[in-house]
Write a protein that holds these residues in place. Structure first.
Motif, PDB file in Angstrom:
ATOM      1  N   ASP A  55       0.818  -1.218   0.000  1.00 41.29           N
ATOM      2  CA  ASP A  55       0.000   0.000   0.000  1.00 41.29           C
ATOM      3  C   ASP A  55       0.851   1.268   0.000  1.00 41.29           C
ATOM      4  OD1 ASP A  55      -2.331  -1.453  -0.049  1.00 41.29           O
ATOM      5  OD2 ASP A  55      -2.640  -1.344   2.125  1.00 41.29           O
ATOM      6  N   LYS A  56       2.135   1.150   0.303  1.00 41.45           N
ATOM      7  CA  LYS A  56       2.989   2.344   0.302  1.00 41.45           C
ATOM      8  C   LYS A  56       3.210   2.881  -1.109  1.00 41.45           C
ATOM      9  CE  LYS A  56       7.586   0.259   0.127  1.00 41.45           C
ATOM     10  NZ  LYS A  56       8.868   0.100   0.765  1.00 41.45           N
ATOM     11  N   TYR A  57       2.905   2.062  -2.116  1.00 42.58           N
ATOM     12  CA  TYR A  57       3.017   2.503  -3.506  1.00 42.58           C
ATOM     13  C   TYR A  57       1.665   3.030  -3.963  1.00 42.58           C
ATOM     14  CZ  TYR A  57       7.425   0.037  -3.543  1.00 42.58           C
ATOM     15  OH  TYR A  57       8.690  -0.381  -3.255  1.00 42.58           O
ATOM     16  N   TYR A  58       1.648   4.253  -4.409  1.00 40.77           N
ATOM     17  CA  TYR A  58       0.427   4.852  -4.910  1.00 40.77           C
ATOM     18  C   TYR A  58       0.377   4.572  -6.408  1.00 40.77           C
ATOM     19  CZ  TYR A  58      -3.254   8.210  -5.822  1.00 40.77           C
ATOM     20  OH  TYR A  58      -4.422   8.798  -6.208  1.00 40.77           O
ATOM     21  N   ILE A  59      -0.587   3.797  -6.833  1.00 41.54           N
ATOM     22  CA  ILE A  59      -0.706   3.401  -8.238  1.00 41.54           C
ATOM     23  C   ILE A  59      -1.354   4.548  -9.004  1.00 41.54           C
ATOM     24  CG2 ILE A  59      -1.595   1.674  -9.840  1.00 41.54           C
ATOM     25  CD1 ILE A  59       0.337   0.534  -7.684  1.00 41.54           C
ATOM     26  N   THR A  60      -0.617   5.082  -9.955  1.00 44.57           N
ATOM     27  CA  THR A  60      -1.119   6.200 -10.760  1.00 44.57           C
ATOM     28  C   THR A  60      -1.011   5.857 -12.240  1.00 44.57           C
ATOM     29  OG1 THR A  60       1.058   7.247 -10.879  1.00 44.57           O
ATOM     30  CG2 THR A  60      -0.366   7.917  -9.053  1.00 44.57           C
ATOM     31  N   SER A  61      -1.697   6.648 -13.036  1.00 42.85           N
ATOM     32  CA  SER A  61      -1.608   6.475 -14.476  1.00 42.85           C
ATOM     33  C   SER A  61      -0.193   6.817 -14.932  1.00 42.85           C
ATOM     34  CB  SER A  61      -2.607   7.385 -15.186  1.00 42.85           C
ATOM     35  OG  SER A  61      -2.406   7.317 -16.579  1.00 42.85           O
ATOM     36  N   PRO A  62       0.404   5.976 -15.750  1.00 40.69           N
ATOM     37  CA  PRO A  62       1.753   6.260 -16.236  1.00 40.69           C
ATOM     38  C   PRO A  62       1.768   7.098 -17.523  1.00 40.69           C
ATOM     39  CG  PRO A  62       1.154   4.030 -16.806  1.00 40.69           C
ATOM     40  CD  PRO A  62      -0.011   4.607 -16.049  1.00 40.69           C
ATOM     41  N   THR A  63       0.759   7.923 -17.732  1.00 36.81           N
ATOM     42  CA  THR A  63       0.648   8.692 -18.971  1.00 36.81           C
ATOM     43  C   THR A  63       1.921   9.473 -19.273  1.00 36.81           C
ATOM     44  OG1 THR A  63      -1.735   8.856 -18.748  1.00 36.81           O
ATOM     45  CG2 THR A  63      -0.677  10.460 -20.186  1.00 36.81           C
TER      46      THR A  63
END
Length: 157
Positions: A55-63
């Protein structure tokens, strides 16, 4: 083999990704199709959770990054967005061959149309997300090959 679902909330979109992630135990690739805002990144957030990504990784769009890498307990998740990639030669510069050949890689690729006719960039699942008139999402999951078909058989919602 194909399965379709109507998802009424972002949470449901994330949950189907999580269920798929829990079923993956080795190298796997997913091509994600859908318009902007259809839920591709929301699905990938759930996928990461199912794979045990912290959960320490914030999953974001890799645009803008094009490739985001997240380490899991046994596997790495590569979340790739090819929206801004115009030519096949650009894939070499990104290191796509290395990523796709990794035995410990789960690869989720948004806007994969550029890869469709290149045999070395095969997929196990094709997922199409679309927005319905009532803002629900329709998710269509297509299995490619044995690994994809086996996973899809196990996917019960």
């Amino acid at each position: 083999m194909k399965k379709e679902f109507i998802l009424k909330t972002e949470h449901q979109t994330s949950k189907i990704g999580e269920k798929i992630g829990k079923l993956i135990s080795s190298k796997f690739s997913i091509f994600l199709y859908g318009d902007l805002g259809s839920g591709k990144t929301t699905f990938t957030k759930g996928l990461a959770q199912g794979l045990g990504i912290s959960d320490k990784y914030y999953i974001t769009s890799p645009t803008y990054n094009i490739i985001n890498e997240y380490p899991g307990t046994h596997l790495f998740l590569y979340h790739i967005d090819l929206y801004r990639i115009q030519e096949v030669f650009e894939l070499d510069e990104l290191g796509m061959d290395e990523i796709m050949s990794r035995q410990d890689a789960i690869v989720a690729i948004e806007w994969p149309e550029l890869l469709e006719d290149i045999p070395s960039y095969s997929n196990d699942l094709k997922i199409n997300l679309s927005i319905n008139q009532n803002n629900s999402r329709k998710i269509s999951i297509f299995a490619s090959g044995r690994k994809g078909a086996n996973l899809l058989k196990k996917l019960l919602l």
